[in-house]
Design an enzyme around this catalytic site. Structure first.
Site, short mmCIF file in Angstrom:
data_model
loop_
_atom_site.label_atom_id
_atom_site.label_comp_id
_atom_site.label_asym_id
_atom_site.label_seq_id
_atom_site.Cartn_x
_atom_site.Cartn_y
_atom_site.Cartn_z
N VAL A 160 -5.87 1.85 -9.74
CA VAL A 160 -6.69 3.12 -9.80
C VAL A 160 -5.86 4.63 -9.54
O VAL A 160 -6.10 5.46 -10.28
CB VAL A 160 -7.93 2.60 -9.44
CG1 VAL A 160 -8.84 3.87 -9.65
CG2 VAL A 160 -8.57 1.51 -9.66
N ASP A 202 -7.81 -0.57 6.76
CA ASP A 202 -6.47 -0.83 5.73
C ASP A 202 -7.64 -0.05 4.59
O ASP A 202 -9.16 -0.55 4.47
CB ASP A 202 -6.49 -1.56 5.10
CG ASP A 202 -6.26 -2.74 4.02
OD1 ASP A 202 -5.64 -1.31 3.14
OD2 ASP A 202 -5.88 -3.45 3.28
N LYS A 233 -14.79 -3.76 -5.10
CA LYS A 233 -15.01 -4.80 -5.45
C LYS A 233 -15.54 -6.13 -3.94
O LYS A 233 -14.96 -5.18 -3.42
CB LYS A 233 -13.07 -5.22 -5.44
CG LYS A 233 -12.58 -5.92 -6.71
CD LYS A 233 -10.96 -6.11 -6.55
CE LYS A 233 -10.37 -4.91 -5.90
NZ LYS A 233 -9.57 -3.90 -6.53
N LYS A 242 3.75 -2.38 -7.39
CA LYS A 242 2.07 -1.95 -7.27
C LYS A 242 2.39 -0.74 -6.71
O LYS A 242 3.04 -0.40 -5.84
CB LYS A 242 1.58 -2.75 -6.36
CG LYS A 242 -0.01 -2.50 -6.07
CD LYS A 242 -0.99 -3.52 -4.84
CE LYS A 242 -2.42 -2.77 -5.03
NZ LYS A 242 -3.44 -3.79 -3.84
N GLU A 272 -5.20 0.35 -16.34
CA GLU A 272 -4.16 1.08 -15.21
C GLU A 272 -3.43 -0.72 -15.84
O GLU A 272 -3.95 -1.49 -16.88
CB GLU A 272 -5.12 0.79 -13.79
CG GLU A 272 -5.93 -0.85 -14.43
CD GLU A 272 -6.84 -1.26 -13.01
OE1 GLU A 272 -5.06 -2.07 -12.11
OE2 GLU A 272 -7.53 -1.20 -12.06
N SER A 299 -8.18 1.70 0.36
CA SER A 299 -7.40 1.49 -0.79
C SER A 299 -7.45 3.48 -0.58
O SER A 299 -8.27 4.47 -0.58
CB SER A 299 -8.48 1.26 -2.05
OG SER A 299 -7.70 1.62 -3.68
N ALA A 300 -6.10 3.48 -1.53
CA ALA A 300 -6.04 5.25 -1.60
C ALA A 300 -7.13 5.72 -2.90
O ALA A 300 -6.30 7.14 -3.30
CB ALA A 300 -4.50 5.38 -2.06
N ASP A 301 -7.74 4.72 -4.05
CA ASP A 301 -8.12 4.59 -5.24
C ASP A 301 -9.19 5.83 -4.69
O ASP A 301 -9.68 6.97 -4.93
CB ASP A 301 -8.89 3.56 -5.77
CG ASP A 301 -8.65 2.08 -5.91
OD1 ASP A 301 -6.61 2.55 -5.88
OD2 ASP A 301 -8.96 1.58 -6.37
#
Ligand code: PSU
Ligand code: MN
Length: 293
Positions: free
Chosen positions: A101, A133, A154, A81, A22, A135-137
């Site tokens: 990602v 919130d 993370k 981003k 990435e 992540s779209a990951d």
């Protein structure tokens, strides 16, 4: 709209091992200049494992799979981003688009890549649902048949909540020679993985079986070789500072990583750099094992 580098195309056509990398961590995960070196070192590690690296990003109106070193230099702090929702707009608007990602997974699927490496997966942010919130990951991983090698999730996130969401989404979480999900800088103390694997070949075999069953993405968690176990107090300070400064959305992760890199005197940065390289190496080994079977 997609440009696949010749070496990558050749390797894919020959059934060879290819690893997607990435560019968000290049542009936003390290101080200016440092990120490019991290990206290039990841490519070297993939090659050392016997696989072909394909670093992914949006450039000059195209989704590029296999950026050259000169192209990678253009992914500075001013890059956009780009998650899965942003790929199309970034390409049409000719932005320099650093893929997360999730964004990288979407590109990997379009190009037929099955393996990728990163530092730490995104996930559920602490304090959910204030703000909500996530992540779209996570959703992209669930719907994309790719193995992602990372040092877990993370640790600035809510890792147990993220592990629950991965279970809900049906994403296998494999611990590479570890029973718990690594915590990015730290190795121990995370939630249990869904299965432990002992070798690249075993990880590749589990992925192949999962895909035979119509499954999507898998996460392979690899603990850093030299973990940092004392970062949590600093993470709490960083998150408070982000909150106090009104940092939100896509800006949170880069802000917090930057804060940690600075306030730890570079310790988190060195650890992050090392673990990204280790993950790239393992992703290469898994891709090679898959190609050989
Ligand atoms: N791993 C790192 N550094 C990073 C990231 C991963 O060591 O900066 C990036 C990845 O691109 C991941 C993103 O997709 O952080 C997560 O961002 P967000 O929480 O905004 O979804
Ligand atoms: Mn987010």
């Amino acid at each position: 709209m997609i440009r696949v580098a010749e070496e990558v195309r050749g390797a894919l056509a020959a059934g060879g091992a290819v690893v997607a990398l990435e560019t968000t961590l290049v542009a936003h995960g390290f101080p200016p200049g440092e990120g490019v070196e991290v990206g290039l070192e990841s490519e070297r590690q993939v090659r050392a494992a016997g696989a072909v690296p394909a670093t992914i990003g949006v450039l000059d109106g195209e989704l590029v799979v296999g950026l050259t070193a000169a192209e990678l230099e253009r992914f500075g702090a001013d890059a956009r981003k780009v998650g899965p929702r942003d790929l199309a707009a970034a390409a049409v608007q000719r932005a320099v688009g650093a893929t997360t990602v999730g964004g990288t997974l979407a590109a990997a699927r379009a190009a037929g890549l099955r393996f990728m490496a990163t530092g730490g997966l995104g996930g559920v942010h602490r304090g959910f649902p204030e703000p909500p919130d996530v992540s779209a990951d996570l959703a992209q991983l669930a719907r994309t048949p790719v193995v992602v090698v990372s040092a877990g999730v993370k640790s600035l996130l809510d890792v147990p909540a993220t592990a629950e969401v991965l279970e809900s989404l049906g994403v296998p979480v494999l611990g590479y020679r570890i029973d718990t999900l690594p915590l990015f800088y730290a190795a121990a103390g995370g939630p249990s993985v869904s299965a432990r694997v002992e070798s690249p070949a075993e990880a590749a075999a589990v992925a192949a079986a999962h895909w035979q069953l119509g499954g999507g993405g898998l996460l392979v968690g690899r603990a850093p070789d030299e973990p940092l176990d004392d970062v949590e107090p600093l993470i709490e300070k960083a998150l408070r500072a982000a909150h106090d400064e009104g940092v939100s959305g896509q800006a949170v992760t880069p802000y917090v990583l930057g804060y940690l890199h600075r306030e730890s005197g570079g310790r988190t940065q060195a650890a992050n750099k090392a673990l990204v390289a280790q993950n790239a190496r393992l992703a290469g080994e898994i891709a090679v094992a898959a190609a050989a079977s």
